[in-house]
Motif scaffolding. Structure first.
Motif, PDB file in Angstrom:
ATOM      1  N   TRP A 132      45.282  35.335  39.013  1.00 52.77           N
ATOM      2  CA  TRP A 132      44.497  34.405  38.200  1.00 52.77           C
ATOM      3  C   TRP A 132      43.476  33.670  39.066  1.00 52.77           C
ATOM      4  O   TRP A 132      42.328  33.514  38.696  1.00 52.77           O
ATOM      5  N   TRP A 133      43.918  33.211  40.235  1.00 54.37           N
ATOM      6  CA  TRP A 133      43.031  32.498  41.160  1.00 54.37           C
ATOM      7  C   TRP A 133      41.882  33.413  41.593  1.00 54.37           C
ATOM      8  O   TRP A 133      40.724  32.997  41.611  1.00 54.37           O
ATOM      9  N   LEU A 134      42.191  34.664  41.937  1.00 57.40           N
ATOM     10  CA  LEU A 134      41.162  35.614  42.363  1.00 57.40           C
ATOM     11  C   LEU A 134      40.177  35.884  41.231  1.00 57.40           C
ATOM     12  O   LEU A 134      38.956  35.907  41.452  1.00 57.40           O
ATOM     13  N   ARG A 135      40.661  36.046  40.026  1.00 65.01           N
ATOM     14  CA  ARG A 135      39.781  36.255  38.870  1.00 65.01           C
ATOM     15  C   ARG A 135      38.845  35.072  38.701  1.00 65.01           C
ATOM     16  O   ARG A 135      37.656  35.225  38.465  1.00 65.01           O
ATOM     17  N   ARG A 136      39.393  33.877  38.852  1.00 65.51           N
ATOM     18  CA  ARG A 136      38.582  32.659  38.708  1.00 65.51           C
ATOM     19  C   ARG A 136      37.509  32.581  39.793  1.00 65.51           C
ATOM     20  O   ARG A 136      36.354  32.272  39.522  1.00 65.51           O
ATOM     21  N   LYS A 137      37.888  32.876  41.034  1.00 65.73           N
ATOM     22  CA  LYS A 137      36.924  32.826  42.141  1.00 65.73           C
ATOM     23  C   LYS A 137      35.837  33.883  41.973  1.00 65.73           C
ATOM     24  O   LYS A 137      34.665  33.616  42.198  1.00 65.73           O
ATOM     25  N   LEU A 138      36.208  35.086  41.582  1.00 65.84           N
ATOM     26  CA  LEU A 138      35.208  36.145  41.376  1.00 65.84           C
ATOM     27  C   LEU A 138      34.282  35.801  40.215  1.00 65.84           C
ATOM     28  O   LEU A 138      33.091  36.107  40.255  1.00 65.84           O
ATOM     29  N   ILE A 140      33.419  32.742  39.312  1.00 65.76           N
ATOM     30  CA  ILE A 140      32.522  31.693  39.801  1.00 65.76           C
ATOM     31  C   ILE A 140      31.414  32.297  40.644  1.00 65.76           C
ATOM     32  O   ILE A 140      30.245  31.958  40.482  1.00 65.76           O
ATOM     33  N   VAL A 141      31.766  33.235  41.526  1.00 62.08           N
ATOM     34  CA  VAL A 141      30.760  33.908  42.358  1.00 62.08           C
ATOM     35  C   VAL A 141      29.788  34.678  41.485  1.00 62.08           C
ATOM     36  O   VAL A 141      28.577  34.652  41.695  1.00 62.08           O
TER      37      VAL A 141
END
Length: 162
Positions: A132-138, A140-141
């Motif tokens: 979930w965190w990785l999905r959110r960061k990607l 945002i990028v």
């Protein structure tokens, strides 16, 4: 959106919505049992992994969001769809965690069932939250690159006439 536990949804849900989830989940489990007895436990297990409750949850989430917006005098159709889509994304990411849970449990269960369950549960939580965190960061990028004009849509379609 941060990963968090919210009990407020429990107060908003009506008893019959829980009944719908229970019936669909129980029906999917019974169907998996029938399939497992006919075609073997490996095939039945695949059907048991089907998140049957998700279908009911997605429709209930969409309905709750739509009704909340309509109470405010707005059209809540799009909001409901977005909320259901977010729930679907969470279910998909949770499925990745479920696969990690199964792999760890399978690898350790011979030594100790209790330790295997604890280890698999821990890995499930770490993998699901990390996904979930990785999905959110990607995401945002991706949004930042669109705003800065580095996306194909910012420069125009290559099929459009100049």
């Amino acid at each position: 959106m941060l990963v968090k536990l919210s009990t407020s949804a429990l107060k908003q849900t009506r008893w019959y919505e829980y009944a719908i989830r229970f019936v669909l989940g129980g029906g999917a489990t019974a169907l998996a049992g029938v399939i497992g007895s006919k075609f073997g436990t490996a095939v039945g297990g695949l059907f048991l992994a089907l998140p049957a409750v998700f279908c009911a949850s997605a429709t209930l989430i969409e309905s709750h969001e739509r009704h909340a917006k309509e109470k405010a005098g707005l059209s809540g159709r799009r909001r409901g769809q977005k909320a259901a889509a977010l729930d679907a994304a969470g279910a998909a990411l949770g499925s990745i965690g479920l696969a990690a849970f199964a792999a760890i449990f399978y690898a350790i269960v011979e030594a100790s069932a209790v330790f295997a369950f604890i280890a698999a549960l821990t890995v499930w939580a770490i993998v699901s939250v990390s996904a979930w965190w990785l999905r959110r960061k990607l995401r945002i990028v991706s949004h930042k690159s669109r705003r800065s004009g580095h996306s194909p849509s910012a420069t125009g379609s290559r099929y459009a006439k100049p």
